[in-house]
Enzyme design. Structure first.
Site, short mmCIF file in Angstrom:
data_model
loop_
_atom_site.label_atom_id
_atom_site.label_comp_id
_atom_site.label_asym_id
_atom_site.label_seq_id
_atom_site.Cartn_x
_atom_site.Cartn_y
_atom_site.Cartn_z
CD GLU A 261 -2.73 5.90 -12.46
OE1 GLU A 261 -3.91 5.63 -12.79
OE2 GLU A 261 -2.22 5.50 -11.42
CB CYS A 295 -5.92 2.74 -11.57
SG CYS A 295 -5.85 3.87 -10.17
#
Length: 487
Positions: A261, A295
């Protein structure tokens, strides 16, 4: 105890941080150590010990033993442990939220939500671990039996970043343990007590001591040792794209499975038919959450030219009104960046954009120390040659540019090699349906910035990584498929 005294004690509480190997706390004696610093005050909170080579060997040995024990525990019983751990997180919520705020700097309101989110994640995997179903195939010839089985992949090495110091460890531990794997967790050295608290809740809930260890140290040394070991069968990493690529190369040597990720640079398409004030309220809250150190943070706002100037003015006014300060202080809406390096990176990107003709409509400067604070910043008219249009700022900066038509907006949204999150706002159902298909991202929010719940997959495409955390996909990432044919 009166409430004022209790409040002061909560604010001053910071636990001693140690390594946690097979349930044993290991101190800094004869180990390298580093300071843990409150980014809002620059106060040293404590000393964090680094794992020695022997500590790392012990953690690997514990993971191997813990896997053999934990994998044989009935999934329903495994789920009970995870549920008890979720309950413990809730019971300890206020203390944990304050610890996370002191380590990460984010406002207390955000870390309270994060504790609740972490508990929900553990509960999700507690239930989903019971649903690692296989299947029976048609017998060929009659009298034979053919089955497909799901089994835990093995010990997991999990690397969690500092921006969600409770939530990221909960995601990784929940998936691994829910599937029946053991786990070695390496939280970020900036936020060690938060990661340790999640692991400790699991141990206090009855998790076998060997099933989880927590180590700290020089990240490159830790990752090289863990990924070279045949004990580790799966790697879960959340962090930057360059580090993710490096870990994939290390994992390839022993063919370890990976979930990556990685970074993003989320576009937000705002069409002319929206309720501008409503979108602005949502966008500013999402952009400056955790000072933009998220993110999936919305970063590149592409706004239809018909409403562009109104949108920029409204965004800038709201950014200037935000209360920036210590996350423990009443009313704080945005805290500091995690360390001075981040502030320096954000500063360099903004100055580069300014030199290339970008207009600073709000913020654009560091705040005076103490603390690693940066003003909520709004840039308008930023050319694609600017670094900040091509590099994830990971800070409190919103870039706002106009677009004339759907094709132009989509082209810019998909231009970069990142594909973690993307967002679009329109009340036109045709546009809403079309854009959800056309945006190149692992997660798309249409008329919302909420793209993460425990039962939804969380992950990206292109250089933003592969695989998913959370959801049934998060559990599947910690399972292997075995076909068995019996005559």
């Amino acid at each position: 105890m009166d409430s004022a005294l209790k409040e002061r004690q909560l604010e001053s509480t910071y636990p001693t941080v140690n390594l946690l190997i097979a349930g044993e706390r290991r101190s800094g004696a004869n180990r390298a150590q580093q300071n843990v610093v409150n980014p809002a005050t620059e106060q040293v909170l404590g000393l964090l010990p680094h794992a020695t080579p022997q500590d790392r060997e012990d953690a690997l040995a514990a993971a191997a033993q813990g896997f053999e024990q934990w994998r044989r525990v009935d999934p329903q019983e495994r789920g009970k442990v995870l549920k008890r751990a979720a309950d413990l997180l809730r019971e300890r919520a206020e203390v944990l939220a304050r610890i996370a705020t002191r380590e990460s700097g984010k406002p207390l309101a955000e870390t309270r939500i994060e504790v609740a989110m972490s508990a929900s994640i553990l509960e999700w995997f507690a239930e989903e671990g019971r649903r690692a179903y296989g299947r029976m195939l048609m017998s060929r010839p009659p009298g034979t039996r053919m089955t497909v089985r799901k089994q835990p992949v093995g010990p997991v090495a999990a690397f969690a970043p500092w921006n969600f110091p409770l939530g990221n460890p909960a995601r990784k531990l929940g998936a691994a343990l829910g599937a029946g794997c053991s786990c070695i967790l390496k939280p970020a050295e900036e936020t060690p007590a938060s990661g340790l608290a999640v692991a400790q809740a699991l141990l206090d809930a009855g998790l076998p001591r060997n099933a989880v260890s927590v180590v700290f140290g020089v990240p490159g040394e830790i990752s090289m040792k863990l990924l070279a070991s045949p004990v580790i069968r799966k790697v879960s990493f959340t962090g930057s794209i360059p580090v993710g690529k490096h870990l994939m190369k290390l994992a390839a040597d022993t063919m370890k499975r990976t979930t990556m990720e990685l970074g993003g640079h989320a576009p937000v398409l705002v069409f002319e038919d929206v309720d501008i004030e409503d979108v602005l309220n949502k966008a500013v809250a999402a952009k400056f959450r955790n000072a933009g150190q998220v993110c999936v943070s919305p970063t590149r706002f592409l706004v239809h030219e018909a409403v562009f100037e109104r949108f920029v003015e409204g965004f800038a006014a709201r950014a200037r009104a935000l209360k920036v300060g210590d996350g423990l202080a009443d009313g704080t809406e945005m805290g500091p960046l995690i360390h001075p390096r981040r502030a320096g990176t954000v500063e360099a990107l903004i100055r580069d954009a300014e030199r290339r003709g970008a207009e600073i409509r709000a913020g654009g400067r560091r705040k005076d120390p103490p603390g690693y604070f940066y003003e909520p910043t709004v840039l308008a008219g930023v050319g694609t040659d600017a670094r900040i249009m091509n590099e994830e700022p990971f800070g409190p900066v919103a870039i706002i540019n106009p677009f004339a038509d759907y094709a132009a907006a989509l082209s810019e949204a998909n231009r970069l090699p990142y594909g973690l999150a993307a967002f679009a706002f329109s009340r036109n159902i045709e546009i809403a349906n079309r854009i959800s298909d056309d945006l190149e991202a692992g997660m798309v929010g249409v008329n919302t910035f909420r793209i993460s719940v425990p039962d939804s997959p969380f992950g990206g495409i292109k250089e933003s990584g592969h695989g998913s955390e959370e959801g049934i996909e998060g559990l599947e990432a910690c399972l292997v498929t075995k076909f068995v044919s019996e005559a």
